[in-house]
Design a protein around this motif. Sequence first.
Motif, PDB file in Angstrom:
ATOM      1  N   GLU A   1       7.604  33.594  70.756  1.00  0.00           N
ATOM      2  CA  GLU A   1       8.370  32.508  70.147  1.00  0.00           C
ATOM      3  C   GLU A   1       9.318  33.049  69.084  1.00  0.00           C
ATOM      4  O   GLU A   1      10.481  32.631  68.995  1.00  0.00           O
ATOM      5  CB  GLU A   1       7.410  31.480  69.536  1.00  0.00           C
ATOM      6  N   GLN A   2       8.839  33.994  68.275  1.00  0.00           N
ATOM      7  CA  GLN A   2       9.695  34.595  67.247  1.00  0.00           C
ATOM      8  C   GLN A   2      10.844  35.378  67.884  1.00  0.00           C
ATOM      9  O   GLN A   2      11.969  35.375  67.370  1.00  0.00           O
ATOM     10  CB  GLN A   2       8.866  35.517  66.355  1.00  0.00           C
ATOM     11  N   CYS A   3      10.575  36.031  69.017  1.00  0.00           N
ATOM     12  CA  CYS A   3      11.623  36.807  69.682  1.00  0.00           C
ATOM     13  C   CYS A   3      12.703  35.892  70.246  1.00  0.00           C
ATOM     14  O   CYS A   3      13.902  36.196  70.146  1.00  0.00           O
ATOM     15  CB  CYS A   3      11.011  37.654  70.795  1.00  0.00           C
ATOM     16  N   LEU A   4      12.306  34.768  70.833  1.00  0.00           N
ATOM     17  CA  LEU A   4      13.300  33.814  71.342  1.00  0.00           C
ATOM     18  C   LEU A   4      14.145  33.257  70.200  1.00  0.00           C
ATOM     19  O   LEU A   4      15.360  33.074  70.349  1.00  0.00           O
ATOM     20  CB  LEU A   4      12.607  32.687  72.098  1.00  0.00           C
ATOM     21  N   ALA A   5      13.498  32.982  69.063  1.00  0.00           N
ATOM     22  CA  ALA A   5      14.248  32.505  67.899  1.00  0.00           C
ATOM     23  C   ALA A   5      15.212  33.584  67.396  1.00  0.00           C
ATOM     24  O   ALA A   5      16.345  33.290  66.988  1.00  0.00           O
ATOM     25  CB  ALA A   5      13.283  32.085  66.793  1.00  0.00           C
ATOM     26  N   TRP A   6      14.760  34.846  67.437  1.00  0.00           N
ATOM     27  CA  TRP A   6      15.631  35.954  67.021  1.00  0.00           C
ATOM     28  C   TRP A   6      16.816  36.097  67.965  1.00  0.00           C
ATOM     29  O   TRP A   6      17.941  36.366  67.520  1.00  0.00           O
ATOM     30  CB  TRP A   6      14.820  37.248  66.986  1.00  0.00           C
ATOM     31  N   LEU A   7      16.594  35.934  69.272  1.00  0.00           N
ATOM     32  CA  LEU A   7      17.697  36.003  70.229  1.00  0.00           C
ATOM     33  C   LEU A   7      18.747  34.938  69.925  1.00  0.00           C
ATOM     34  O   LEU A   7      19.952  35.209  69.974  1.00  0.00           O
ATOM     35  CB  LEU A   7      17.168  35.819  71.650  1.00  0.00           C
ATOM     36  N   LYS A   8      18.272  33.748  69.615  1.00  0.00           N
ATOM     37  CA  LYS A   8      19.208  32.664  69.316  1.00  0.00           C
ATOM     38  C   LYS A   8      19.927  32.898  67.990  1.00  0.00           C
ATOM     39  O   LYS A   8      21.131  32.640  67.864  1.00  0.00           O
ATOM     40  CB  LYS A   8      18.441  31.338  69.262  1.00  0.00           C
ATOM     41  N   ARG A   9      19.194  33.435  67.033  1.00  0.00           N
ATOM     42  CA  ARG A   9      19.754  33.603  65.686  1.00  0.00           C
ATOM     43  C   ARG A   9      20.593  34.879  65.562  1.00  0.00           C
ATOM     44  O   ARG A   9      21.611  34.899  64.878  1.00  0.00           O
ATOM     45  CB  ARG A   9      18.593  33.646  64.696  1.00  0.00           C
TER      46      ARG A   9
END
Length: 517
Positions: free
Chosen positions: A270-278
């Motif tokens: 979940e943190q990685c997906l948020a990092w990809l978006k951010r």
Amino acid sequence: MFKLEVIVQVHQLKRQGFKISAIARKCNLSRTTVYEYLEKDFEEACRWVDVLRTRKRKLDPYQDHILGWLKEHPDLSVSQISDWLEERCSFTDVGDSTVRTYVRELREKHHIPKTFTFRRYEALEELPKGQQLQVDFGEIKVPTFEGKWKKLYVVAFVLSHSRYKYSEWQDRPFTTHDVLRSHENAFEYYDGMPEEIVYDQDKLMTVSENGGDIIYTEAFQSYKQQRGFSVYLCRAADPESKGKVENVVKFIKQNFAKNRVFHQIETWNEQCLAWLKRKGNYQVHNTIKKRPVEVFALEKPHLRKVSSPLSFESNHRLSITRTVHKDNIIKYQSNRYSVPLGTYQPHGDNTVYLRTAENKLIIEKTPGGAPIATHPLSLGKGQLVKNNNHFRDRSKGIKAYMDTVKASFDDQDKIQLFLEAIYERYPRYIRDQLQIVQRAAKDFQPFIQPALNICIEQALWSANDFHDVVKHLSKKKEYENRALLSDIPTIETSTIHYQERASLRELDDYLKILGGV
């Protein structure tokens, strides 16, 4: 004083006859900065340096945070620090160049050097939209919240035209089924698939290069035919042919994963997906000089549409696996699905197999075995799809427990009244309350009915009060029994000691008896 020394050095080199470009190289400055420094005389430069020294800077409130990160992780990049400021401090009102300058000055002031590594790649022509997707794997050891180290595995995807990225992590090595599942998730993330996919010579997908007639693993060959994409397999020692995704793997490991504390794999993803978006898909790409998310919006219409996810499983007997969590649910495509209560075993095998058919998710304990659960596929995100038959009827369980407790009492109406009252007052602790009543009924059986009468008369609606009353009645009865025993007359024994002596015989008498002299 560092800037003042540089300004003085720039003026000295100019007086010595060096050209602007040479001064820029020697002082590690841009030519624009060299021109700016040459316009300042010594007094003006001193005033300017004093202003720079005393002015308030945007990053000053976060200096302790940044300095702490640099001391703990001297190899932190400026890009990662910028991302951490946004993620951990919710601070976004600053450009990367400002962060770069601030971090460089902190490193120089506190003597925290950083080593750089470089890798060279051959420049390739840009591919058309929707043409190619590159895939590669990586692994990294990260610290855990327990103070240990955990090895994690990642598969990364990147569209060659837009550089739009996707990745998935596992806490175990990838299998072929894991790779196929991650492909399905990537196609769902992109909402389409390209014409060609580039791979390394990985044993999960290929058996042999075979002089160009590539032999694939059985599972991957079936999946490739099902999805209908072409494969470009990299030759040995040819990293440039998939340099884009290799850079992506390095970027994900260095910018997202490095120095991040691991808790559990679901949270990590979940943190990685948020990092990809951010960061990963939002930051301006160094080669195309555009944000991947903006270029992807133009590339997306050129991707081929895919059918329902995981449709290949039913046709080729392939299944993906999931782990049953302790609350007896499995996670699939950002949703949670229930399995029967008791499926999770604390020290057992909690792996189940999933397949889809006719917009339904089928969960099996063994591939092709009898389904343990069937759910309609959810189209949303973060939903709990629950079959009520999978979980115990708590009200029915409480009722049965109450019936068990009531069996120890003679007056069923009163005990029913008492149990309903404590259920109303202690709904969250009703099982604990019933256990206390049951234990009291077992230990003090003769006194439970009188105690129940007292509790109802005194409005003591608590199992603990009932226990105290029944215990009091028991002790009271014990004292009464002791008092009755003290009233029974006792026979006193005489304390007179009789002074008597045994008769003595002469030794000759014993000798005669024994036949002696």
